[in-house]
Design a protein around this motif. Structure first.
Motif, PDB file in Angstrom:
ATOM      1  N   MET A   1      25.922 -25.248 -25.102  1.00 16.52           N
ATOM      2  CA  MET A   1      25.878 -25.322 -23.662  1.00 16.52           C
ATOM      3  C   MET A   1      25.504 -26.734 -23.215  1.00 16.52           C
ATOM      4  SD  MET A   1      25.910 -23.553 -20.782  1.00 16.52           S
ATOM      5  CE  MET A   1      25.326 -23.671 -19.152  1.00 16.52           C
ATOM      6  N   MET A   2      24.511 -27.310 -23.894  1.00 20.16           N
ATOM      7  CA  MET A   2      24.035 -28.624 -23.513  1.00 20.16           C
ATOM      8  C   MET A   2      25.112 -29.691 -23.739  1.00 20.16           C
ATOM      9  SD  MET A   2      20.394 -30.019 -24.499  1.00 20.16           S
ATOM     10  CE  MET A   2      19.617 -31.335 -23.708  1.00 20.16           C
ATOM     11  N   LYS A   3      25.889 -29.549 -24.822  1.00 19.61           N
ATOM     12  CA  LYS A   3      26.953 -30.507 -25.099  1.00 19.61           C
ATOM     13  C   LYS A   3      28.055 -30.415 -24.050  1.00 19.61           C
ATOM     14  CE  LYS A   3      26.371 -31.018 -30.053  1.00 19.61           C
ATOM     15  NZ  LYS A   3      27.002 -30.873 -31.355  1.00 19.61           N
ATOM     16  N   SER A   4      28.375 -29.214 -23.617  1.00 18.93           N
ATOM     17  CA  SER A   4      29.423 -29.062 -22.606  1.00 18.93           C
ATOM     18  C   SER A   4      28.985 -29.638 -21.267  1.00 18.93           C
ATOM     19  CB  SER A   4      29.829 -27.596 -22.464  1.00 18.93           C
ATOM     20  OG  SER A   4      28.739 -26.827 -21.986  1.00 18.93           O
ATOM     21  N   VAL A   5      27.718 -29.520 -20.911  1.00 16.84           N
ATOM     22  CA  VAL A   5      27.220 -30.105 -19.672  1.00 16.84           C
ATOM     23  C   VAL A   5      27.256 -31.625 -19.763  1.00 16.84           C
ATOM     24  CG1 VAL A   5      25.173 -30.349 -18.200  1.00 16.84           C
ATOM     25  CG2 VAL A   5      25.814 -28.109 -19.073  1.00 16.84           C
ATOM     26  N   ARG A   6      26.871 -32.178 -20.905  1.00 14.23           N
ATOM     27  CA  ARG A   6      26.937 -33.629 -21.101  1.00 14.23           C
ATOM     28  C   ARG A   6      28.379 -34.118 -21.006  1.00 14.23           C
ATOM     29  NH1 ARG A   6      22.949 -34.717 -26.178  1.00 14.23           N
ATOM     30  NH2 ARG A   6      21.021 -34.213 -25.098  1.00 14.23           N
ATOM     31  N   ALA A   7      29.291 -33.377 -21.622  1.00 15.88           N
ATOM     32  CA  ALA A   7      30.713 -33.754 -21.567  1.00 15.88           C
ATOM     33  C   ALA A   7      31.210 -33.703 -20.129  1.00 15.88           C
ATOM     34  CB  ALA A   7      31.538 -32.846 -22.460  1.00 15.88           C
ATOM     35  N   PHE A   8      30.774 -32.690 -19.377  1.00 19.17           N
ATOM     36  CA  PHE A   8      31.188 -32.563 -17.986  1.00 19.17           C
ATOM     37  C   PHE A   8      30.655 -33.725 -17.153  1.00 19.17           C
ATOM     38  CE2 PHE A   8      32.491 -30.698 -14.134  1.00 19.17           C
ATOM     39  CZ  PHE A   8      31.463 -30.824 -13.228  1.00 19.17           C
ATOM     40  N   LEU A   9      29.394 -34.064 -17.319  1.00 18.66           N
ATOM     41  CA  LEU A   9      28.805 -35.166 -16.566  1.00 18.66           C
ATOM     42  C   LEU A   9      29.446 -36.500 -16.940  1.00 18.66           C
ATOM     43  CD1 LEU A   9      25.039 -34.200 -16.497  1.00 18.66           C
ATOM     44  CD2 LEU A   9      26.692 -34.093 -14.638  1.00 18.66           C
ATOM     45  N   THR A  10      29.725 -36.688 -18.215  1.00 12.46           N
ATOM     46  CA  THR A  10      30.393 -37.913 -18.649  1.00 12.46           C
ATOM     47  C   THR A  10      31.779 -38.018 -18.024  1.00 12.46           C
ATOM     48  OG1 THR A  10      29.189 -37.819 -20.738  1.00 12.46           O
ATOM     49  CG2 THR A  10      31.139 -39.240 -20.664  1.00 12.46           C
ATOM     50  N   TYR A 169      21.195 -30.842 -13.711  1.00 12.98           N
ATOM     51  CA  TYR A 169      20.993 -31.061 -15.145  1.00 12.98           C
ATOM     52  C   TYR A 169      19.513 -31.373 -15.429  1.00 12.98           C
ATOM     53  CZ  TYR A 169      21.364 -33.222 -19.752  1.00 12.98           C
ATOM     54  OH  TYR A 169      21.197 -33.548 -21.071  1.00 12.98           O
ATOM     55  N   GLU A 170      18.909 -32.193 -14.600  1.00  8.94           N
ATOM     56  CA  GLU A 170      17.518 -32.565 -14.808  1.00  8.94           C
ATOM     57  C   GLU A 170      16.573 -31.362 -14.646  1.00  8.94           C
ATOM     58  OE1 GLU A 170      15.025 -34.901 -11.774  1.00  8.94           O
ATOM     59  OE2 GLU A 170      15.778 -36.428 -13.167  1.00  8.94           O
ATOM     60  N   THR A 171      16.801 -30.519 -13.669  1.00  9.54           N
ATOM     61  CA  THR A 171      15.913 -29.370 -13.442  1.00  9.54           C
ATOM     62  C   THR A 171      16.112 -28.275 -14.459  1.00  9.54           C
ATOM     63  OG1 THR A 171      17.450 -28.427 -11.852  1.00  9.54           O
ATOM     64  CG2 THR A 171      15.640 -29.790 -10.990  1.00  9.54           C
ATOM     65  N   ASN A 172      17.326 -28.068 -14.959  1.00 10.83           N
ATOM     66  CA  ASN A 172      17.605 -26.969 -15.862  1.00 10.83           C
ATOM     67  C   ASN A 172      17.431 -27.325 -17.336  1.00 10.83           C
ATOM     68  OD1 ASN A 172      18.157 -25.129 -13.838  1.00 10.83           O
ATOM     69  ND2 ASN A 172      20.293 -25.739 -13.734  1.00 10.83           N
ATOM     70  N   PHE A 173      17.610 -28.559 -17.718  1.00 12.49           N
ATOM     71  CA  PHE A 173      17.598 -28.888 -19.136  1.00 12.49           C
ATOM     72  C   PHE A 173      16.529 -29.889 -19.566  1.00 12.49           C
ATOM     73  CE2 PHE A 173      21.957 -27.505 -18.284  1.00 12.49           C
ATOM     74  CZ  PHE A 173      22.064 -26.497 -19.221  1.00 12.49           C
TER      75      PHE A 173
END
Length: 175
Positions: A1-10, A169-173
């Motif tokens: 999940m964390m990798k997909s959020v990073r990929a989305f933000l990138t 992202y900052e509040t959830n992870f």
């Protein structure tokens, strides 16, 4: 999940930065740009032309005018060396002029109609082409601030979206 959020933000940040980077290309008149392969590495080499100033200090300029102007067009202009009169009898006519900045003071077309004047233009030492429109720009669009805001209308929602994604992202992870 964390990798997909990073990929989305990138991907979001890259989508915001890519158009800004692509506006860096420029084209210079009377310069040839060619790609040259040097030791299996691509590079761009700028080949600059020699100044085309003749013995009397003039350069050759090709003059074009708007389609709705009747020929011959007589232009009175003022430069650093004084007043100059120029008559253009056909589109694409070559004229010898001294390099410098000129201001149109009076313009008359072939029908005797006075055209808009007051425009300034610069003739470089390399010569080149000059296009005369003889129509004052329409100032109905409003102020410069209004034009800036309208042209950047898409950037503001995109920046707010990216800011919201970063906060989420900052509040959830990160906590």
């Amino acid at each position: 999940m964390m990798k997909s959020v990073r990929a989305f933000l990138t991907a979001c940040f890259m989508a915001a930065l890519l158009p800004a980077v692509s506006y860096g290309a420029i084209s210079l008149p009377n310069h040839t740009v060619s790609a040259v392969e040097v030791e299996r590495e691509d590079s761009i080499e700028m080949i600059e032309g020699e100044p085309i100033v003749d013995d009397s200090g003039n350069v050759t300029v090709t003059v074009f005018v708007a389609d709705d102007v009747a020929f011959p067009v007589t232009m009175m202009m003022k430069g650093r060396e004084g007043r100059l009169s120029l008559t253009v009898t056909y589109d694409g006519q070559s004229v010898k002029m001294k390099p410098g900045t000129y201001r149109l003071t009076k313009v008359t077309d072939g029908n005797g109609k006075k055209l808009d004047s007051g425009a300034s233009f610069t003739i470089p030492e390399e010569g080149g082409e000059v296009y005369f429109d003889f129509h004052k720009p329409d100032d109905a669009d409003g102020s410069t601030v209004k034009q800036f805001l309208l042209s950047n209308l898409l950037f503001v929602p995109m920046a707010l979206f990216l800011y919201a994604c970063c906060r989420w992202y900052e509040t959830n992870f990160l906590h």
